[in-house]
Design a protein around this motif. Structure first.
Motif, short mmCIF file in Angstrom:
data_model
loop_
_atom_site.label_atom_id
_atom_site.label_comp_id
_atom_site.label_asym_id
_atom_site.label_seq_id
_atom_site.Cartn_x
_atom_site.Cartn_y
_atom_site.Cartn_z
N VAL A 44 0.86 -1.18 0.00
CA VAL A 44 0.00 0.00 0.00
C VAL A 44 0.90 1.23 0.00
N THR A 45 0.64 2.18 -0.89
CA THR A 45 1.51 3.36 -0.96
C THR A 45 0.78 4.65 -0.58
N GLN A 46 -0.44 4.86 -1.08
CA GLN A 46 -1.16 6.10 -0.77
C GLN A 46 -1.65 6.05 0.67
N THR A 47 -1.10 6.92 1.50
CA THR A 47 -1.35 6.86 2.94
C THR A 47 -1.77 8.22 3.46
N GLY A 86 6.83 10.88 3.24
CA GLY A 86 6.68 9.44 3.28
C GLY A 86 7.60 8.67 2.36
N SER A 87 8.37 9.37 1.53
CA SER A 87 9.18 8.68 0.52
C SER A 87 10.24 7.78 1.15
N ARG A 88 10.72 8.11 2.34
CA ARG A 88 11.73 7.26 2.98
C ARG A 88 11.17 5.89 3.33
N PHE A 89 9.83 5.78 3.42
CA PHE A 89 9.18 4.50 3.70
C PHE A 89 8.60 3.86 2.44
N GLY A 90 8.74 4.54 1.31
CA GLY A 90 8.12 4.06 0.08
C GLY A 90 6.65 4.40 0.01
N LEU A 91 6.24 5.48 0.70
CA LEU A 91 4.84 5.88 0.77
C LEU A 91 4.65 7.27 0.17
N ASP A 92 3.43 7.54 -0.24
CA ASP A 92 3.00 8.88 -0.67
C ASP A 92 2.02 9.37 0.38
#
Length: 355
Positions: A46-49, A67-73
């Motif tokens: 899941v990316t969109q958070t 959130g990019s450090r976690f691979g999230l947007d």
């Protein structure tokens, strides 16, 4: 699928730490509790958070960023007050749109992640799914009642007379049908929109609500006792290593990680333990299940089963145990004051006074 991470609570059970810091950012093994959850969401694909934030929004934004450090947007969703989990869903409607989503409480800690339950939800597409675990004190949690076939038939928030010992873990999965549920319910006796009431509405209106009972490790890190217990659990799996410096007069025993720039002089460190970057341990004992964050100083002291946050100093203390010590704290012995005895003694008295 999207993710909704709740970080709007006040953290009253962790005061005074949370008077000046977000409870989701208190570190476990020198990493904020929130980060473990964000990593679990990313690992589930899941990316969109969306992160629901309250009074500690600035701190959460600074720690998580985009959130990019976690691979999230990451999108931040301000909540005017912590008015319940269902209220968080209500105010996040535009972000969530008509997508399925996983809701994750930012101060929860689950060993093993959530990839399995997310995959099951994507494959089976129920209206909602909840995670459950058995607890010794069900009056403190949202509690689920299951029928003989294991289907969810009832939910209640912090019941005075619980019908089971199955507590809702802080992870929920929803289809867009939940939006009708959160609009249909009213405030509970606590004045909040309870997610348990929304789930109950789904059950009573014939929707498919499923559950998974987990046997792995789960903790709500909302109080000091649970925070220390989670710290203990994580430290047992920490990767040992010495990136800092340890002099010849020191002894390192067991699973110990000493981060870059940390210095240990004339001390004994018994793992599992973590010593943060830039921290100095001098003429001291650091015992098992202790996390000492960055830029601290421990001198002529003993500490065990504790969490010490950034830039704290402990000097000249004989023993500290089962403690959570905040940022920039100074712990030193109290100054000695002269002992004085005032006596009015009758004739022929005999008095023994400790020297």
């Amino acid at each position: 699928m999207k993710a909704l991470v709740l970080c709007g609570g006040a953290g009253t059970r962790l005061r005074p730490i949370t008077h000046t810091s977000a409870k989701q950012l208190v570190p476990v093994a020198n990493k904020p509790v929130l980060f473990y959850g964000l990593e679990a969401i990313a690992a589930a694909g899941v990316t969109q958070t969306g992160i629901v934030v309250g009074d500690t929004e600035r701190e959460i934004r600074e720690a998580v960023g985009d959130g990019s450090r976690f691979g999230l947007d990451v999108t931040y969703l301000p909540q005017e007050a912590p008015l319940g989990l269902a209220h968080a869903v209500l105010i996040s409607r535009d972000f969530l749109a008509d997508d399925d989503f996983v809701m994750y409480l930012g101060d929860n800690f689950i060993v093993g992640g959530i990839s399995g339950v997310v995959d099951d939800f994507r494959r089976e597409r129920p209206d909602a799914a909840i995670l459950l675990t058995r607890v010794p004190e069900p009056t403190s949690f949202g509690i689920a009642e299951l029928d003989a076939a294991g289907r969810v038939v009832g939910l209640e928030e912090k019941p005075q007379r619980p019908k089971s010992d199955l507590a809702l873990v802080g992870v929920y999965l929803f289809s867009p049908t939940v939006h009708a549920a959160v609009r249909a319910i009213g405030p509970s006796r606590r004045g909040e929109l309870e997610i348990t009431d929304a789930l109950q509405w789904l059950i009573e209106t014939g929707h498919d609500v499923r559950s998974t009972t987990i046997s792995g490790y789960w903790k709500d890190t909302g109080n000091v006792t649970d925070m220390l217990e989670v710290n203990r659990s994580v430290l047992e799996t920490v990767e040992p290593g010495i990136d800092g410096s340890v002099d010849g007069a020191s002894e390192i025993i067991g699973r110990v990680r000493i981060e870059d720039g940390a210095k240990v002089f004339g001390s004994r460190v018994v793992g599992p333990a973590v010593i943060g970057a830039g921290t100095v341990i001098a003429d001291s004992y650091v015992g098992p299940f202790t996390s000492i964050a960055e830029d601290c100083r421990i001198e002529e002291s003993e500490i065990e089963y504790s969490i010490v946050l950034r830039r704290a100093s402990i000097v000249g203390m004989r023993r500290i145990e089962v403690s959570l010590i905040g940022h920039n704290v100074e712990v030193t012995p109290a100054p000695r004051t002269p002992s004085v005895h005032r006596l009015v003694l009758g004739d022929h008295s005999k008095v023994q006074i400790p020297s």
